[in-house]
Scaffold this motif. Structure first.
Motif, PDB file in Angstrom:
ATOM      1  N   GLU A 268       0.808  -1.220   0.000  1.00 44.53           N
ATOM      2  CA  GLU A 268       0.000   0.000   0.000  1.00 44.53           C
ATOM      3  C   GLU A 268       0.851   1.285   0.000  1.00 44.53           C
ATOM      4  O   GLU A 268       0.412   2.320  -0.497  1.00 44.53           O
ATOM      5  CB  GLU A 268      -0.945   0.020   1.196  1.00 44.53           C
ATOM      6  N   LEU A 269       2.042   1.205   0.541  1.00 43.12           N
ATOM      7  CA  LEU A 269       2.927   2.377   0.564  1.00 43.12           C
ATOM      8  C   LEU A 269       3.294   2.859  -0.833  1.00 43.12           C
ATOM      9  O   LEU A 269       3.605   4.023  -1.028  1.00 43.12           O
ATOM     10  CB  LEU A 269       4.224   2.047   1.315  1.00 43.12           C
ATOM     11  N   PHE A 270       3.248   1.949  -1.796  1.00 41.76           N
ATOM     12  CA  PHE A 270       3.792   2.249  -3.117  1.00 41.76           C
ATOM     13  C   PHE A 270       2.751   2.299  -4.232  1.00 41.76           C
ATOM     14  O   PHE A 270       3.076   2.700  -5.352  1.00 41.76           O
ATOM     15  CB  PHE A 270       4.876   1.222  -3.455  1.00 41.76           C
ATOM     16  N   GLN A 271       1.518   1.910  -3.963  1.00 41.06           N
ATOM     17  CA  GLN A 271       0.476   1.893  -4.988  1.00 41.06           C
ATOM     18  C   GLN A 271       0.337   3.212  -5.737  1.00 41.06           C
ATOM     19  O   GLN A 271       0.190   3.204  -6.957  1.00 41.06           O
ATOM     20  CB  GLN A 271      -0.860   1.469  -4.384  1.00 41.06           C
ATOM     21  N   PRO A 272       0.369   4.370  -5.062  1.00 47.06           N
ATOM     22  CA  PRO A 272       0.198   5.629  -5.795  1.00 47.06           C
ATOM     23  C   PRO A 272       1.248   5.859  -6.887  1.00 47.06           C
ATOM     24  O   PRO A 272       0.960   6.489  -7.904  1.00 47.06           O
ATOM     25  CB  PRO A 272       0.314   6.699  -4.706  1.00 47.06           C
ATOM     26  N   PHE A 273       2.434   5.326  -6.714  1.00 45.72           N
ATOM     27  CA  PHE A 273       3.499   5.549  -7.689  1.00 45.72           C
ATOM     28  C   PHE A 273       3.187   4.908  -9.042  1.00 45.72           C
ATOM     29  O   PHE A 273       3.622   5.396 -10.079  1.00 45.72           O
ATOM     30  CB  PHE A 273       4.845   5.025  -7.163  1.00 45.72           C
ATOM     31  N   PHE A 274       2.422   3.834  -9.052  1.00 38.65           N
ATOM     32  CA  PHE A 274       2.137   3.132 -10.299  1.00 38.65           C
ATOM     33  C   PHE A 274       1.115   3.863 -11.162  1.00 38.65           C
ATOM     34  O   PHE A 274       0.976   3.551 -12.339  1.00 38.65           O
ATOM     35  CB  PHE A 274       1.717   1.691 -10.014  1.00 38.65           C
ATOM     36  N   THR A 275       0.416   4.847 -10.609  1.00 39.52           N
ATOM     37  CA  THR A 275      -0.538   5.629 -11.396  1.00 39.52           C
ATOM     38  C   THR A 275       0.060   6.960 -11.857  1.00 39.52           C
ATOM     39  O   THR A 275      -0.583   7.698 -12.600  1.00 39.52           O
ATOM     40  CB  THR A 275      -1.820   5.902 -10.588  1.00 39.52           C
ATOM     41  N   MET A 276       1.279   7.270 -11.427  1.00 34.76           N
ATOM     42  CA  MET A 276       1.928   8.537 -11.789  1.00 34.76           C
ATOM     43  C   MET A 276       2.556   8.462 -13.174  1.00 34.76           C
ATOM     44  O   MET A 276       3.018   7.405 -13.597  1.00 34.76           O
ATOM     45  CB  MET A 276       3.017   8.882 -10.773  1.00 34.76           C
ATOM     46  N   ASP A 277       2.567   9.621 -13.849  1.00 34.47           N
ATOM     47  CA  ASP A 277       3.301   9.691 -15.108  1.00 34.47           C
ATOM     48  C   ASP A 277       4.781   9.947 -14.800  1.00 34.47           C
ATOM     49  O   ASP A 277       5.162  10.132 -13.640  1.00 34.47           O
ATOM     50  CB  ASP A 277       2.710  10.754 -16.039  1.00 34.47           C
ATOM     51  N   ASP A 278       5.605   9.969 -15.834  1.00 35.70           N
ATOM     52  CA  ASP A 278       7.051  10.095 -15.636  1.00 35.70           C
ATOM     53  C   ASP A 278       7.440  11.395 -14.926  1.00 35.70           C
ATOM     54  O   ASP A 278       8.337  11.394 -14.088  1.00 35.70           O
ATOM     55  CB  ASP A 278       7.789   9.986 -16.972  1.00 35.70           C
ATOM     56  N   ALA A 279       6.756  12.487 -15.234  1.00 33.07           N
ATOM     57  CA  ALA A 279       7.071  13.766 -14.591  1.00 33.07           C
ATOM     58  C   ALA A 279       6.727  13.720 -13.100  1.00 33.07           C
ATOM     59  O   ALA A 279       7.483  14.228 -12.262  1.00 33.07           O
ATOM     60  CB  ALA A 279       6.327  14.908 -15.277  1.00 33.07           C
ATOM     61  N   GLN A 280       5.592  13.128 -12.766  1.00 30.30           N
ATOM     62  CA  GLN A 280       5.204  13.004 -11.352  1.00 30.30           C
ATOM     63  C   GLN A 280       6.186  12.112 -10.605  1.00 30.30           C
ATOM     64  O   GLN A 280       6.576  12.422  -9.480  1.00 30.30           O
ATOM     65  CB  GLN A 280       3.788  12.449 -11.235  1.00 30.30           C
ATOM     66  N   LEU A 281       6.583  11.010 -11.231  1.00 30.75           N
ATOM     67  CA  LEU A 281       7.569  10.131 -10.606  1.00 30.75           C
ATOM     68  C   LEU A 281       8.871  10.894 -10.358  1.00 30.75           C
ATOM     69  O   LEU A 281       9.447  10.806  -9.271  1.00 30.75           O
ATOM     70  CB  LEU A 281       7.837   8.901 -11.476  1.00 30.75           C
ATOM     71  N   ALA A 282       9.313  11.635 -11.347  1.00 33.86           N
ATOM     72  CA  ALA A 282      10.565  12.385 -11.229  1.00 33.86           C
ATOM     73  C   ALA A 282      10.500  13.391 -10.083  1.00 33.86           C
ATOM     74  O   ALA A 282      11.502  13.621  -9.397  1.00 33.86           O
ATOM     75  CB  ALA A 282      10.887  13.090 -12.545  1.00 33.86           C
ATOM     76  N   SER A 283       9.336  13.964  -9.830  1.00 31.76           N
ATOM     77  CA  SER A 283       9.209  14.925  -8.728  1.00 31.76           C
ATOM     78  C   SER A 283       9.411  14.264  -7.365  1.00 31.76           C
ATOM     79  O   SER A 283       9.656  14.941  -6.373  1.00 31.76           O
ATOM     80  CB  SER A 283       7.851  15.639  -8.787  1.00 31.76           C
ATOM     81  N   HIS A 284       9.312  12.938  -7.334  1.00 28.07           N
ATOM     82  CA  HIS A 284       9.553  12.169  -6.108  1.00 28.07           C
ATOM     83  C   HIS A 284      10.913  11.470  -6.138  1.00 28.07           C
ATOM     84  O   HIS A 284      11.206  10.638  -5.280  1.00 28.07           O
ATOM     85  CB  HIS A 284       8.465  11.106  -5.916  1.00 28.07           C
ATOM     86  N   GLY A 285      11.708  11.781  -7.160  1.00 27.21           N
ATOM     87  CA  GLY A 285      13.003  11.129  -7.312  1.00 27.21           C
ATOM     88  C   GLY A 285      12.879   9.684  -7.752  1.00 27.21           C
ATOM     89  O   GLY A 285      13.789   8.883  -7.547  1.00 27.21           O
ATOM     90  N   ALA A 286      11.757   9.323  -8.355  1.00 21.41           N
ATOM     91  CA  ALA A 286      11.473   7.942  -8.747  1.00 21.41           C
ATOM     92  C   ALA A 286      11.409   7.819 -10.267  1.00 21.41           C
ATOM     93  O   ALA A 286      11.292   8.816 -10.977  1.00 21.41           O
ATOM     94  CB  ALA A 286      10.141   7.506  -8.141  1.00 21.41           C
ATOM     95  N   ARG A 287      11.482   6.587 -10.727  1.00 22.37           N
ATOM     96  CA  ARG A 287      11.312   6.325 -12.158  1.00 22.37           C
ATOM     97  C   ARG A 287      10.808   4.911 -12.383  1.00 22.37           C
ATOM     98  O   ARG A 287      10.998   4.036 -11.568  1.00 22.37           O
ATOM     99  CB  ARG A 287      12.587   6.566 -12.937  1.00 22.37           C
ATOM    100  N   ARG A 288      10.144   4.750 -13.523  1.00 26.87           N
ATOM    101  CA  ARG A 288       9.632   3.448 -13.939  1.00 26.87           C
ATOM    102  C   ARG A 288      10.760   2.726 -14.678  1.00 26.87           C
ATOM    103  O   ARG A 288      11.460   3.321 -15.492  1.00 26.87           O
ATOM    104  CB  ARG A 288       8.433   3.659 -14.865  1.00 26.87           C
TER     105      ARG A 288
END
Length: 164
Positions: free
Chosen positions: A12-32
């Motif tokens: 559950e901690l990570f579910q929101p990340f899978f609905t984010m686009d690349d720009a949103q992920l990048a704002s969290h320091g994350a990537r697909r």
């Protein structure tokens, strides 16, 4: 020997990340990312490596949130289709049994007690030995090569059966 329980991270901690686009992920320091080899993409929820072609999120994670100099964060992988690992007492994920693992032992105040690198074949025994030391409250496992956080290990007491 002291019993242990491996603690996977909650999906559950990570579910929101899978609905984010690349720009949103990048704002969290994350990537697909897509796993391109059978080893090297260990999921912290399912506690197993992703298969080639599986989608994951690579993101920073605060894995040691304590009020001590040893608070820490680092990169982790989470598989998109991961289900929470359900390991039995004293059971390790298969992926750890063939790797070198860094074991970090902490006291109740989040201060490091000891740290060592252990061959996966001897890991379960070493965890049991470390948890016999009363000043050790819990352990963190990291992959020795890259140093990435793998999971938390806690001491557990086996419940005795009561006769009626």
């Amino acid at each position: 020997m002291m019993n242990f329980q491996v603690q996977a991270l909650a999906k559950e901690l990570f579910q929101p990340f899978f609905t984010m686009d690349d720009a949103q992920l990048a704002s969290h320091g994350a990537r697909r990312v897509i796993a391109d080899k059978p080893l090297g993409y260990p999921c912290r929820v399912g506690l197993r490596d992703a298969a080639v072609g599986e989608r994951l999120i690579l993101l920073p994670f605060k894995h040691h949130q304590v009020d001590s100099p040893y608070q820490a964060s680092g990169p982790i992988f989470v598989r998109e289709k991961s289900e929470a690992a359900a390991l039995a007492m004293n059971q390790l994920p298969e992926e750890m049994k063939s790797r070198l693992m860094s074991v970090r032992a902490y006291d109740a105040e989040g201060m490091i007690n000891t740290a060592e690198v252990v061959d996966g074949a001897q890991l379960a025994l070493r965890l049991q030995q470390l948890l016999q030391v009363q000043s050790i409250a819990y352990l963190h496992l990291h992959y020795a090569g890259y140093g990435c956080y793998a999971c938390k290990v806690e001491r557990v007491q086996e419940r005795s059966l009561q006769m009626s």
